[in-house]
Write an enzyme that holds these catalytic residues in place. Structure first.
Site, PDB file in Angstrom:
ATOM      1  N   ARG A  56       0.816  -1.212   0.000  1.00  0.00           N
ATOM      2  CA  ARG A  56       0.000   0.000   0.000  1.00  0.00           C
ATOM      3  C   ARG A  56       0.860   1.277   0.000  1.00  0.00           C
ATOM      4  NH1 ARG A  56      -4.171  -1.193   3.983  1.00  0.00           N
ATOM      5  NH2 ARG A  56      -4.973  -2.471   2.304  1.00  0.00           N
ATOM      6  N   ASP A 192       0.323 -24.294   3.190  1.00  0.00           N
ATOM      7  CA  ASP A 192       0.288 -24.588   4.624  1.00  0.00           C
ATOM      8  C   ASP A 192       1.749 -24.791   4.990  1.00  0.00           C
ATOM      9  OD1 ASP A 192       0.451 -25.999   7.077  1.00  0.00           O
ATOM     10  OD2 ASP A 192      -1.673 -26.418   6.884  1.00  0.00           O
ATOM     11  N   HIS A 193       2.307 -23.902   5.798  1.00  0.00           N
ATOM     12  CA  HIS A 193       3.759 -23.951   5.956  1.00  0.00           C
ATOM     13  C   HIS A 193       4.231 -25.219   6.687  1.00  0.00           C
ATOM     14  CE1 HIS A 193       3.091 -22.253  10.015  1.00  0.00           C
ATOM     15  NE2 HIS A 193       4.278 -22.745  10.318  1.00  0.00           N
ATOM     16  N   GLU A 231       2.523 -24.728  21.927  1.00  0.00           N
ATOM     17  CA  GLU A 231       3.344 -23.528  21.764  1.00  0.00           C
ATOM     18  C   GLU A 231       3.534 -22.833  23.108  1.00  0.00           C
ATOM     19  OE1 GLU A 231       2.799 -21.318  17.850  1.00  0.00           O
ATOM     20  OE2 GLU A 231       0.754 -21.772  18.448  1.00  0.00           O
ATOM     21  N   HIS A 255      -2.817 -26.919   9.876  1.00  0.00           N
ATOM     22  CA  HIS A 255      -1.619 -27.637  10.326  1.00  0.00           C
ATOM     23  C   HIS A 255      -1.920 -29.019  10.933  1.00  0.00           C
ATOM     24  CE1 HIS A 255      -0.148 -23.783   9.469  1.00  0.00           C
ATOM     25  NE2 HIS A 255      -0.242 -23.230  10.664  1.00  0.00           N
ATOM     26  N   LYS A 355      -1.772 -22.159  22.994  1.00  0.00           N
ATOM     27  CA  LYS A 355      -0.759 -21.115  23.213  1.00  0.00           C
ATOM     28  C   LYS A 355      -0.393 -21.110  24.694  1.00  0.00           C
ATOM     29  CE  LYS A 355      -1.169 -18.852  19.164  1.00  0.00           C
ATOM     30  NZ  LYS A 355      -0.171 -19.166  18.150  1.00  0.00           N
TER      31      LYS A 355
HETATM   32  C1  BG6 Z   1       0.588 -20.083  12.197  1.00  0.00           C
HETATM   33  C2  BG6 Z   1      -0.406 -19.615  13.228  1.00  0.00           C
HETATM   34  O1  BG6 Z   1      -0.084 -20.560  11.055  1.00  0.00           O
HETATM   35  O2  BG6 Z   1       1.359 -21.155  12.745  1.00  0.00           O
HETATM   36  C3  BG6 Z   1       0.315 -19.164  14.491  1.00  0.00           C
HETATM   37  O3  BG6 Z   1      -1.158 -18.526  12.696  1.00  0.00           O
HETATM   38  C4  BG6 Z   1       1.217 -20.263  15.004  1.00  0.00           C
HETATM   39  O4  BG6 Z   1      -0.614 -18.778  15.502  1.00  0.00           O
HETATM   40  C5  BG6 Z   1       2.113 -20.789  13.889  1.00  0.00           C
HETATM   41  O5  BG6 Z   1       2.006 -19.726  16.062  1.00  0.00           O
HETATM   42  C6  BG6 Z   1       2.860 -22.032  14.349  1.00  0.00           C
HETATM   43  O6  BG6 Z   1       3.825 -22.372  13.384  1.00  0.00           O
HETATM   44  P1  BG6 Z   1       5.129 -23.158  13.813  1.00  0.00           P
HETATM   45  O7  BG6 Z   1       5.826 -23.444  12.515  1.00  0.00           O
HETATM   46  O8  BG6 Z   1       5.903 -22.264  14.731  1.00  0.00           O
HETATM   47  O9  BG6 Z   1       4.661 -24.394  14.519  1.00  0.00           O
END
Ligand code: BG6
Length: 506
Positions: A56, A192-193, A231, A255, A355
């Site tokens: 932006r 999806d990472h 986490e 995930h 969390k």
């Molecule tokens: C993200 C979430 O997709 O994944 C976060 O939005 C989360 O809230 C994160 O902390 C966790 O990813 P990783 O790779 O640290 O397990």
């Protein structure tokens, strides 16, 4: 001393111009640009490569490059090679404009023509949507209307969409419909990472490249499966995003379900995108969830309350900045799911994520059925180890097997023991943000590690009854857990009811 093995070298990706929407954001600075750096350092970026950042703010290319360089030096893993930084930043352009303003796309069109005239990108274009989700559909629509995403003369156009892909079944379907008006399914790469993590990709190899596990990978031998994503992070400064989303939407349909589907899927006939994704979608489709308030029995939702996570003092979730003081959004969720097919009938999959927990731990634990211990009748049951195969995703990247052994000595005493394979003992891993493989795969047109429309919709179909039941229940049934603990007591009861218990999050 073992000799460590490293990855076999791959060929550089296809030439292309990468257009990053949301280029000034956190994701681009923290992960995408460092990942591009790592790809370049590994010789995997093509000769003909350019980046156009779109965001932006109105700023010059120079300012944008300086920002990227700052992010890169800050977030790069290991020592930074100045030559690679120079090469990477040299091919960067910037466009300031609103994602929903046609003028932005006119400027983008001109920039693409300029870049494609100067560099041999083969006119291939990769659009990366690293923006807030509300901009996904408008960007898709504009790319369609302006023809920028139109494939011609053998040049490809691909689109990477970040998560969250919708916030419920209806919005996910609507987003799929919008994007599919402009692009074919084969051009859309929904990220999806978790699928970029080596340990996650290895689940398929563990199952299908070994003859050992598959014969016992079923309801005859497996008692239950536990999937944990714990986490220590709190909601921190993501209050306004998180409070509208909660743990279930944020983590489960993406995930945790990726992990579940890799564990539950049938062996694909080929190791390629269509076959693998079809089996994953089928596994999700087989999850049975009642569509009424009885789903509440199989779920626990909770919020953390003030306490310490390690050395960090954590305030009540409800006191977090930008979080409503009377919010019922959950920061922890546990679910019991049943995959209703011949392989898994009657085997519960217990999922939990939260969390501000005691430790950071992501793992898949497969619990095998108990042996008929008649022979060792005199050994107290709690002295017998449970047979677990544990796939450690992070931070410990490992695979461990727990079993019983005889303690040396004249009397039969049994003790639980373990064998563990650690990735670091065998393999040299290149520095990675987790995005390298994903970006590279998209650049070579391999969509195996991306979610197809039907996978996304199958996942939301499972989650939707829980969302509906919670909405109707309001604050009823919302539990609490102390920050720094292993979660609410109600989650322990969810398993205790079935005569089971969670593995510790330690
Ligand atoms: C993200 C979430 O997709 O994944 C976060 O939005 C989360 O809230 C994160 O902390 C966790 O990813 P990783 O790779 O640290 O397990």
């Amino acid at each position: 001393m073992k000799t460590k093995r490293s990855a076999t070298t791959a060929a550089p990706a296809d030439p292309c111009c990468l257009v990053i929407f949301g280029a000034s954001g956190d994701l681009a600075r923290r992960l995408l640009v460092p990942a591009l750096y790592n790809l370049d350092a590994g010789g995997l970026l093509p000769e003909g490569f350019a980046i156009i950042g779109v965001a932006r703010a109105d700023k010059s290319e120079e300012v944008f490059r300086t920002e990227l360089e700052g992010g890169l030096r800050h977030f790069a893993i290991g020592k930074v090679d100045d030559e690679i930084v120079r090469r990477l930043l040299n091919c960067v352009d910037y466009i300031g404009g609103d994602a929903d303003d046609p003028a932005t796309y006119q400027k983008l069109g001109k920039a693409l023509t300029r870049v494609e005239g100067a560099l041999d990108t083969h006119r291939n274009r990769l659009f990366y949507l690293a923006t807030p989700p509300s901009e996904f559909a408008p960007i898709g629509r504009h790319l369609g209307e302006t023809g920028l995403a139109h494939e011609e003369n053998g040049a490809w156009r691909r689109l990477i969409v970040e998560k969250p892909f919708g916030t419920d079944l209806v919005s996910a379907r609507a987003l799929n419909r919008e994007l599919l008006k402009v692009l074919d399914e084969r051009q859309i790469y929904r990220i999806d990472h978790y699928l970029g993590k080596e340990t996650v990709q290895n689940i398929m190899v563990l199952r299908f490249a070994n003859g050992l596990f598959e014969p016992i990978w079923n309801r005859h031998h497996i008692d239950h499966v536990q999937i944990t994503v714990g986490e220590t992070l709190t909601v921190g400064n993501r209050g306004s995003f998180y409070d509208a989303i909660g743990a279930l939407r944020d983590m489960v349909p993406n995930h945790l379900f990726q992990l579940l589907s890799l564990v539950a899927m049938e062996p694909p006939s080929r190791f390629e995108a269509h076959a693998v994704r079809s089996e994953k979608a089928q596994a999700l489709d087989a999850i049975h969830v009642p569509h009424d308030s009885s789903v509440l029995q199989d779920t626990v939702r909770a919020q953390y309350t003030a306490a310490w996570v390690g050395d960090n003092e954590v305030e009540d979730y409800r006191r977090t900045k930008d979080v409503r003081p009377d919010t019922t959004t959950e920061t922890y969720v546990a679910l019991k799911l049943l995959v209703d097919n011949w392989r898994w009938a009657g085997v519960p999959f217990y999922l939990r994520t939260g969390k501000a927990l005691k430790s950071r731990r992501t793992e898949v634990a497969i619990k095998f059925k108990q042996a008929p211990f008649a022979m060792f009748r005199n050994t107290p049951v709690d002295r017998l180890a449970q047979n677990f195969l544990v796939i450690g995703i992070q931070p410990d990247e490992c695979i461990g097997l727990q079993f019983n052994a005889k303690v040396p000595g004249p009397v039969i005493t049994i003790s639980g023991v373990g064998m563990t394979f650690k990735y670091e003992d065998y393999f040299d891993a290149a520095p990675s943000t987790g995005y390298e493989t994903l970006i590279y795969d998209c650049m070579i047109g391999d969509s195996m590690l991306f979610q197809r429309a039907d996978e996304i919709e199958a996942a939301w179909r499972v989650v939707q009854p829980f969302l509906d039941a919670w909405r109707n229940a309001g604050p009823d049934g919302l539990a609490v857990y102390k920050a720094g603990s292993e979660g609410p007591a109600e989650a322990d009861q969810l398993l205790a009811r079935d005569g089971r218990r969670w593995r510790p999050i330690a």
